[in-house]
Scaffold this motif. Structure first.
Motif, PDB file in Angstrom:
ATOM      1  N   ASN A  83      43.496  46.908  31.877  1.00  0.00           N
ATOM      2  CA  ASN A  83      42.363  46.379  32.622  1.00  0.00           C
ATOM      3  C   ASN A  83      42.398  44.874  32.687  1.00  0.00           C
ATOM      4  N   ALA A  84      42.651  44.259  31.538  1.00  0.00           N
ATOM      5  CA  ALA A  84      42.675  42.789  31.528  1.00  0.00           C
ATOM      6  C   ALA A  84      43.818  42.303  32.393  1.00  0.00           C
ATOM      7  N   ALA A 144      42.672  42.341  35.844  1.00  0.00           N
ATOM      8  CA  ALA A 144      41.697  41.286  36.117  1.00  0.00           C
ATOM      9  C   ALA A 144      42.384  39.960  36.300  1.00  0.00           C
ATOM     10  N   PHE A 167      44.504  45.006  18.042  1.00  0.00           N
ATOM     11  CA  PHE A 167      43.927  44.741  19.352  1.00  0.00           C
ATOM     12  C   PHE A 167      43.232  43.389  19.353  1.00  0.00           C
ATOM     13  N   ALA A 168      42.492  43.106  18.268  1.00  0.00           N
ATOM     14  CA  ALA A 168      41.827  41.806  18.185  1.00  0.00           C
ATOM     15  C   ALA A 168      42.849  40.680  18.154  1.00  0.00           C
ATOM     16  N   ILE A 188      43.981  40.138  21.786  1.00  0.00           N
ATOM     17  CA  ILE A 188      42.990  39.491  22.646  1.00  0.00           C
ATOM     18  C   ILE A 188      42.785  38.046  22.228  1.00  0.00           C
ATOM     19  N   ARG A 189      42.769  37.792  20.926  1.00  0.00           N
ATOM     20  CA  ARG A 189      42.502  36.436  20.456  1.00  0.00           C
ATOM     21  C   ARG A 189      43.543  35.471  20.971  1.00  0.00           C
ATOM     22  N   PHE A 226      45.767  35.888  23.468  1.00  0.00           N
ATOM     23  CA  PHE A 226      45.772  35.844  24.926  1.00  0.00           C
ATOM     24  C   PHE A 226      44.637  34.968  25.456  1.00  0.00           C
ATOM     25  N   ALA A 227      43.406  35.216  24.966  1.00  0.00           N
ATOM     26  CA  ALA A 227      42.261  34.517  25.545  1.00  0.00           C
ATOM     27  C   ALA A 227      42.273  33.042  25.182  1.00  0.00           C
ATOM     28  N   ASN A 228      42.673  32.716  23.933  1.00  0.00           N
ATOM     29  CA  ASN A 228      42.705  31.308  23.555  1.00  0.00           C
ATOM     30  C   ASN A 228      43.667  30.524  24.424  1.00  0.00           C
ATOM     31  N   GLN A 248      46.572  28.918  16.644  1.00  0.00           N
ATOM     32  CA  GLN A 248      46.656  30.329  17.013  1.00  0.00           C
ATOM     33  C   GLN A 248      47.908  30.979  16.449  1.00  0.00           C
ATOM     34  N   ILE A 271      46.989  31.574  12.864  1.00  0.00           N
ATOM     35  CA  ILE A 271      46.003  32.646  12.673  1.00  0.00           C
ATOM     36  C   ILE A 271      46.646  34.004  12.866  1.00  0.00           C
TER      37      ILE A 271
END
Lengths: 394, 66
Positions: free
Chosen positions: A60-61, A64, A305-306, A309-310, A312-314, A367, A370
């Motif tokens: 989905n992402a 988008a 999963f987190a 997303i972390r 990718f989004a950062n 990142q 982390i």
């Protein structure tokens, strides 16, 4: 010595190869041929259903991020298309767009499943989507077949090229550092070796040993590889020109593959205590155990999963912010008609962009750290030995 | 209706701001109480900030999907 060098080389090669395997995923994002969410022609097709949140979130992402033209308004003529420009920079492409009309084309490697045909050609044959070639066309930046047949896309795109470049840089750096350690045994480190030693020792001591405990040596090559790979890819994405301008770690397929690696490392190395704590945790009334078992089972998937997303989004968010600030210049200058406006735009945008780039440099390191630290933490949780007495409550 | 998505993203930023602000504030208090522990406190503050940012970015990604 040779053993660790070999293990490191194998890790980097593994990541490069697996990134190569990820290219069908990367390249299949946004295929509008079949109108279900799982639009990717991945060979192990969970047709119509993904049983874990991770896969669902990814496709989905991916849609988008890359199917932009439908949901956004098209700008009036003469106005600067901010969204289009940002998406063009974030998305993967079959060429490196350098300046104006000049682009560096990259090879397209395609396998047509219906016809069993294998095709290799430079993406310049598409002439930016104006021509078809061998039954393939370029549609909104994505390679598609003219007659809609099934195909697998192994093309070297911007992201694949940058991942391979990052692997090459890593191999060069670390083989030279390893050689320096062998040559200068017992002496103080010098040069590149001295520069990297604090980083490597930091990962080995404060990340691997602190989180994993006595078994840390087995996992240190993986953690070091993932840390430096993410770091180099982040830094390459910050360089605005070739060979650097690709948004690798901001591509959700790439972070998906990295978090799959962590997932495999955790669960293939989980010991009996780990699985027991997930499915039949001690210290609870029996009625509660099935409920918590379901939650813990979901937790196995949500933690990687987190991670995905972390990262990718950062990284994507950072790129979006920088590109938006740069487009301020063009908006103020009204696409070249107003010089005073452009000058005003420059006066505002340039300091902000500099500031944001410094922050993004920090975020690149942070990142990577982390991701590595959380991977080490989860691995440590999976392999730790409890001294069990049945009276302990969790 | 896509304006609501941007509103949601903004709310997520507010949430992240509150969370990281709290962490930063408590970290400052901790450093003020025991300046020798500055290094440890700083490390843990950065880790907690990245985790909070992860949660906020879930919301950003969700709003991007709209």
């Amino acid at each position: 010595m040779i053993h660790t060098k070999f293990k490191f080389f194998v890790s980097v090669l593994f990541i490069a190869l697996a990134s190569f395997v990820a290219t069908p995923l990367v390249n299949a994002q946004g295929h509008g041929d079949n109108h279900n969410h799982k639009g990717h022609k991945h060979p192990h097709n969970h047709s119509g259903q993904n049983h874990d949140h991770k896969g669902h979130g990814k496709s989905n992402a991916a849609h988008a991020g890359n199917n932009h033209g439908d949901s956004h308004d098209h700008p009036e003529d003469g106005e600067f298309d901010v969204t289009g420009m940002i998406m063009h920079h974030l998305a993967d492409a079959n060429e490196f767009h350098v300046l104006g009309d000049f682009s560096i084309p990259l090879p397209c490697i395609l396998y047509n499943r219906d016809k069993g045909k294998f095709d290799m050609f430079l993406s310049s044959k598409f002439e930016h989507g104006h021509k078809t070639h061998n039954g393939y066309k370029l549609d909104h930046g994505r390679v598609k077949t003219v007659d809609g047949s099934n195909f697998i896309d192994f093309s070297i795109t911007k992201n694949v090229f940058t991942m391979l470049l990052a692997s090459l840089i890593l191999c060069l750096i670390f083989f030279s550092v390893a050689g320096a350690y062998k040559r200068r045994e017992g002496q103080a480190p010098k040069g590149l070796q001295g520069f990297l030693e604090p980083l490597i020792v930091f990962i080995r001591e404060d990340v691997a040993k602190a989180n994993i405990g006595p078994k840390y040596e087995k996992f240190t090559p993986y953690l070091l590889t993932v840390f430096f790979f993410i770091l180099i890819c982040n830094l390459l994405g910050l360089i605005p020109f070739f060979p650097g301008s690709a948004n690798v770690t901001g591509n959700i397929a790439v972070t998906f593959v990295l978090s799959v690696f962590t997932f495999l490392m955790i669960n293939l190395n989980g010991n009996k205590d780990y699985w027991k704590h997930i499915f039949w945790m001690p210290g609870l009334p029996i009625a509660l155990k099935p409920i918590l078992a379901v939650l813990e089972f979901i937790g196995i998937f949500t933690k990687p999963f987190a991670l995905m997303i972390r990262l990718f989004a950062n990284i994507s968010g950072g790129h979006i912010i920088i590109l938006s600030l740069v487009s301020l210049i063009f908006i103020f200058g009204k696409m070249g008609t107003s010089l005073a406006g452009a000058a005003g735009g420059i006066a505002i945008a340039v300091p902000f962009v500099l500031f944001m780039n410094v922050i993004e440099l920090f975020v690149a390191f942070l990142q990577a750290y982390i991701f590595t630290m959380l991977s080490a933490l989860f691995i440590g949780l999976a392999v730790e030995e409890h001294d069990h007495d049945h009276a302990h409550a969790h | 209706m896509t304006g609501l998505a941007a509103l949601g993203a903004g709310l997520a930023a507010v949430g992240a701001g509150i969370g990281i602000g709290q962490i930063g504030g408590k970290a400052m208090e901790g450093i003020a109480r025991q300046p020798e522990a500055t290094g440890d406190i700083r490390t843990n503050m950065i880790i907690a900030a990245a985790l909070i940012e992860g949660a906020a970015l879930f919301a950003i990604v969700a709003s991007l999907l709209v």
